[in-house]
Design a protein around this motif. Structure first.
Motif, PDB file in Angstrom:
ATOM      1  N   ASP A 169      -3.039  33.385  68.587  1.00  0.00           N
ATOM      2  CA  ASP A 169      -2.737  34.798  68.295  1.00  0.00           C
ATOM      3  C   ASP A 169      -2.242  34.965  66.868  1.00  0.00           C
ATOM      4  O   ASP A 169      -2.546  35.972  66.204  1.00  0.00           O
ATOM      5  N   THR A 170      -1.470  33.987  66.379  1.00  0.00           N
ATOM      6  CA  THR A 170      -0.954  34.052  65.009  1.00  0.00           C
ATOM      7  C   THR A 170      -2.105  34.009  64.001  1.00  0.00           C
ATOM      8  O   THR A 170      -2.153  34.797  63.042  1.00  0.00           O
ATOM      9  N   ILE A 171      -3.060  33.092  64.232  1.00  0.00           N
ATOM     10  CA  ILE A 171      -4.197  32.959  63.312  1.00  0.00           C
ATOM     11  C   ILE A 171      -5.027  34.240  63.313  1.00  0.00           C
ATOM     12  O   ILE A 171      -5.449  34.734  62.246  1.00  0.00           O
ATOM     13  N   HIS A 178      -2.801  39.131  57.076  1.00  0.00           N
ATOM     14  CA  HIS A 178      -2.311  38.081  56.181  1.00  0.00           C
ATOM     15  C   HIS A 178      -0.839  37.720  56.363  1.00  0.00           C
ATOM     16  O   HIS A 178      -0.411  36.681  55.850  1.00  0.00           O
ATOM     17  N   GLU A 179      -0.067  38.524  57.054  1.00  0.00           N
ATOM     18  CA  GLU A 179       1.313  38.157  57.396  1.00  0.00           C
ATOM     19  C   GLU A 179       1.784  39.046  58.551  1.00  0.00           C
ATOM     20  O   GLU A 179       1.231  40.117  58.782  1.00  0.00           O
ATOM     21  N   GLY A 180       2.782  38.535  59.272  1.00  0.00           N
ATOM     22  CA  GLY A 180       3.294  39.327  60.378  1.00  0.00           C
ATOM     23  C   GLY A 180       4.137  38.528  61.351  1.00  0.00           C
ATOM     24  O   GLY A 180       4.349  37.321  61.177  1.00  0.00           O
ATOM     25  N   TYR A 181       4.622  39.269  62.372  1.00  0.00           N
ATOM     26  CA  TYR A 181       5.522  38.666  63.358  1.00  0.00           C
ATOM     27  C   TYR A 181       4.765  38.446  64.666  1.00  0.00           C
ATOM     28  O   TYR A 181       3.855  39.194  65.025  1.00  0.00           O
ATOM     29  N   LYS A 199      11.468  33.474  71.250  1.00  0.00           N
ATOM     30  CA  LYS A 199      11.530  33.123  69.833  1.00  0.00           C
ATOM     31  C   LYS A 199      10.667  34.102  69.041  1.00  0.00           C
ATOM     32  O   LYS A 199       9.574  34.476  69.457  1.00  0.00           O
ATOM     33  N   ILE A 200      11.185  34.527  67.885  1.00  0.00           N
ATOM     34  CA  ILE A 200      10.422  35.402  66.987  1.00  0.00           C
ATOM     35  C   ILE A 200       9.970  34.556  65.794  1.00  0.00           C
ATOM     36  O   ILE A 200      10.770  33.821  65.188  1.00  0.00           O
ATOM     37  N   PHE A 201       8.701  34.648  65.461  1.00  0.00           N
ATOM     38  CA  PHE A 201       8.096  33.811  64.417  1.00  0.00           C
ATOM     39  C   PHE A 201       7.445  34.714  63.381  1.00  0.00           C
ATOM     40  O   PHE A 201       6.790  35.711  63.714  1.00  0.00           O
ATOM     41  N   PHE A 202       7.653  34.355  62.085  1.00  0.00           N
ATOM     42  CA  PHE A 202       6.999  35.079  60.995  1.00  0.00           C
ATOM     43  C   PHE A 202       6.089  34.111  60.253  1.00  0.00           C
ATOM     44  O   PHE A 202       6.499  32.994  59.886  1.00  0.00           O
ATOM     45  N   ALA A 203       4.834  34.522  60.007  1.00  0.00           N
ATOM     46  CA  ALA A 203       3.853  33.676  59.318  1.00  0.00           C
ATOM     47  C   ALA A 203       3.251  34.437  58.144  1.00  0.00           C
ATOM     48  O   ALA A 203       3.062  35.659  58.210  1.00  0.00           O
ATOM     49  N   LYS A 204       2.932  33.677  57.071  1.00  0.00           N
ATOM     50  CA  LYS A 204       2.318  34.284  55.899  1.00  0.00           C
ATOM     51  C   LYS A 204       1.194  33.369  55.406  1.00  0.00           C
ATOM     52  O   LYS A 204       1.387  32.164  55.235  1.00  0.00           O
ATOM     53  N   GLU A 205       0.036  33.961  55.184  1.00  0.00           N
ATOM     54  CA  GLU A 205      -1.155  33.186  54.814  1.00  0.00           C
ATOM     55  C   GLU A 205      -1.147  32.860  53.315  1.00  0.00           C
ATOM     56  O   GLU A 205      -0.879  33.717  52.480  1.00  0.00           O
ATOM     57  N   ILE A 213       2.228  29.578  56.135  1.00  0.00           N
ATOM     58  CA  ILE A 213       3.602  29.058  56.144  1.00  0.00           C
ATOM     59  C   ILE A 213       4.434  29.996  57.007  1.00  0.00           C
ATOM     60  O   ILE A 213       4.245  31.225  56.974  1.00  0.00           O
ATOM     61  N   GLY A 214       5.351  29.453  57.756  1.00  0.00           N
ATOM     62  CA  GLY A 214       6.165  30.314  58.611  1.00  0.00           C
ATOM     63  C   GLY A 214       7.426  29.652  59.112  1.00  0.00           C
ATOM     64  O   GLY A 214       7.630  28.448  58.953  1.00  0.00           O
TER      65      GLY A 214
END
Length: 635
Positions: A169-171, A178-181, A199-205, A213-214
């Protein structure tokens, strides 16, 4: 004793007793003021305690609610703060990675990624819970500091306990924006409770390297940190005079308290000398929402001794804690003692002033009373003769009114006797004249004579019985006794039946056996009055056919009911509310006195403690008669 002697004594009383009474009343008034001030002081002391307790309750409640609102706000902002923090951490790591990429663009992507991994692996934050992860967009783990064993492996199909493919789902999310929670459930690394935590996760392409990276944070961990920070803040909170807020969890553990030795202790079984389980009651109140409770506290900070305490409690169910603060009654007593000294002094000064003022008033009133008594004596003598004249006039009026009342009663009685006697006298006259004619003609035999004499005797006895009936009605009985309303009807019927028959009035009755307590003759008087009014109404309203009176006597469990009605045309609407007033009559044509219904109402309400009501009977919006209803209680 002569009238003049009595008046002279009265004048002496006015002259001498009034000043003495004035002096006495003034002294009583002074004493009343003195005791009123003492009573006022006692009330003021009670009011002081009441007001102090009320203000202290409001104070501790407002402080507890203020803390509660702070916790509520902080708790509601936890996810927002987590998102801000993990985004900032990710952006910091992303900036490092971009700098490395820009400085080493001549190297291969694999080497650049290795340099980035080496730089970010050592980054720790949030008490070493936080770390940076790197994955490529195919689902391969490139950097996972707490779990190096998965680095280099494809984990695209990893799921949480709900079956959510959170990496996939993150990908997919990054391909779009390009980024989000993203949030998912996962186990805490250091806990072996086999439980999953959100858990809340933040990722940025980082598009140039086809990686992202996240970092993330467990809500449970962050909430625990915020909770402890707020508890520490409450621990240092003081307000008022040495007042404090303390916090207990729902298991009985003290998280915050002015006494450091209590913090961390479980005091669930804490009990005061009256057997009140303090901690249990606080938790119980918190679980209900909020409220006050009173108990003997283990220690009062100022004295280090047990003391009565009133505490306000508010539950914060999100964290299963009770927020509380209280005050000690001992402080109220000290304030009341101070106020008592102040009030004692004020009252002493006030009483002295009042005594002085009252004595002055007594002297002034004494002088005024001497003057007034002399003034009254002069004018009393002046108006004595005038009063005597008025008294004599009133006596004559009373005698005349009594005479008129007697004449009215006698007139009605004579009218009823005349009706009752008319038929028997006619029969006696006919029988006697018949015998006389037969005797003159020589045809009177013994049998005819005996029959005529029996008829004469029988009707003479009826006349005698009528006299007895009227004599019984006119007897004055001063003692209440039980009587049957059936007997009232029967006795009244004997007195009135001839009058009804002569006026072609049909009487319909439904009479039950109903026994009440009171004056029988007075009730007969009421019923007679109803009958006489109906007879007059038929004549007044010129109703000559189908004259009808209905009488019902019945009972319920607690009341006897007397229902009287006729079809004599009713009462005008403007008169119906006045018919029970004295001297009000609509029968001037028939010499109405206006006393009958007034006396009937007085008898019913005062002598029988009953209710009497009157209403018009209407049919097709037209008045056809009147109904009187009497409701008599058995007790």
């Amino acid at each position: 004793m002569s009238r003049i002697s009595t008046e002279n004594k009265l004048l002496k009383i006015i002259k001498y007793v009034m000043p003495i009474a004035t002096l006495f009343i003034s002294l009583i008034f002074t004493l009343f003021i003195v005791f009123s001030n003492i009573d006022e002081f006692n009330k003021e002391s009670k009011n002081l305690r009441h007001d102090y307790i009320k203000s202290q309750k409001e104070l501790v409640k407002s402080e507890v609610l203020r803390v509660y609102e702070q916790l509520k706000i902080e708790h509601s902002n936890i996810e927002k703060m987590i998102k801000v923090e993990i985004k900032n951490r990710t952006n910091e790591a992303f900036k490092i990675a971009m700098n490395i990429y820009k400085e080493h663009q001549n190297l291969s992507h694999e080497k650049i990624i290795k340099l980035i991994k080496d730089s970010l692996r050592v980054i720790k934050f949030n008490d070493n819970r936080g770390y940076i992860i790197i994955n490529d967009l195919k689902g391969n783990s490139l950097l996972n500091p707490p779990n190096k064993s998965i680095e280099g492996k494809n984990i695209i199909n990893i799921q949480d306990n709900t079956g959510k493919y959170f990496l996939s789902d993150t990908i997919n999310m990054l391909k779009e924006k390009h980024e989000g929670y993203i949030s998912y459930n996962w186990k805490l690394p250091y806990k072996n409770d086999n439980k999953y935590y959100r858990k809340i996760f933040f990722a940025k392409e980082l598009k140039a390297l086809n990686i992202f990276i996240g970092t993330g944070e467990y809500i449970y961990e962050y909430e625990k940190k915020i909770k402890q920070k707020l508890i520490n803040r409450v621990q240092n909170l003081r307000y008022g005079l040495n007042k404090f807020v303390f916090i207990i969890d729902y298991n009985g553990k003290y998280l915050s308290h002015i006494k450091q030795e209590y913090i961390g202790k479980n005091r669930i079984n804490l009990k005061d000398k009256n057997g009140v389980y303090i901690t249990k009651d606080i938790i119980k109140t918190a679980k209900k929402g909020e409220g006050y409770l009173s108990y003997i506290s283990t220690v009062m900070p100022e004295t280090n001794l047990p003391a009565q305490k009133t505490t306000f409690v508010k539950g914060f169910d999100k964290w299963n804690i009770a927020i509380a603060s209280g005050f000690y009654d001992k402080k109220i007593d000290l304030k009341i003692q101070e106020k008592k000294k102040e009030l004692d002094e004020n009252n002493r000064v006030y009483i002295y002033k009042m005594l002085t003022f009252s004595l002055l008033i007594v002297i002034i009133l004494f002088i005024i009373s001497i003057y007034i008594s002399s003034y009254l004596e002069k004018y009393f003598l002046k108006y004595r003769r005038k009063i005597y004249k008025e008294v004599e006039k009133n006596k004559k009026k009373d005698i005349l009114l009594a005479h008129q009342s007697k004449m009215v009663a006698m007139g009605e009685m004579m009218e009823n006797i005349a009706h009752q006697w008319r038929q028997p006298l006619s029969i006696i006259t006919t029988s006697a004249s018949g015998m006389q004619i037969q005797k003159q003609m020589g045809v009177l035999d013994d049998e005819t004579q005996n029959k005529s004499l029996e008829t004469i005797i029988l009707n003479a006895e009826h006349l005698s019985q009528t006299i007895d009936d009227f004599r019984g009605f006119l007897k004055n009985k001063n003692k209440q006794e039980k009587f049957d309303l059936q007997n009232v009807y029967e006795k009244t019927s004997k007195l009135i039946s001839s009058k009804l028959e002569s006026n072609n009035i049909k009487l319909s009755t439904h009479i039950e056996e109903v026994i009440i307590n009171g004056y029988e003759n007075e009730f007969i008087q009421v019923l007679m009055n109803f009958f006489n009014n109906s007879v007059d109404a038929f004549k007044l309203n010129k109703i000559d056919v189908n004259r009808q009176i209905n009488l019902k006597i019945y009972k319920s469990k607690d009341f006897a009911y007397f229902d009287y009605s006729d079809n004599a045309g009713g009462i005008k609407d403007e008169y119906i509310d006045k018919i029970f007033e004295p001297y009000f009559t609509t029968k001037h044509k028939y010499n109405g006195t206006g006393i009958g219904l007034y006396m009937s109402q007085q008898i019913i309400t005062k002598h029988f403690n009953a209710d009497i009501k009157v209403e018009n009977i209407k049919r097709n919006m037209k008045k056809i008669g009147v109904r009187f209803t009497i409701k008599i209680p058995f007790e």
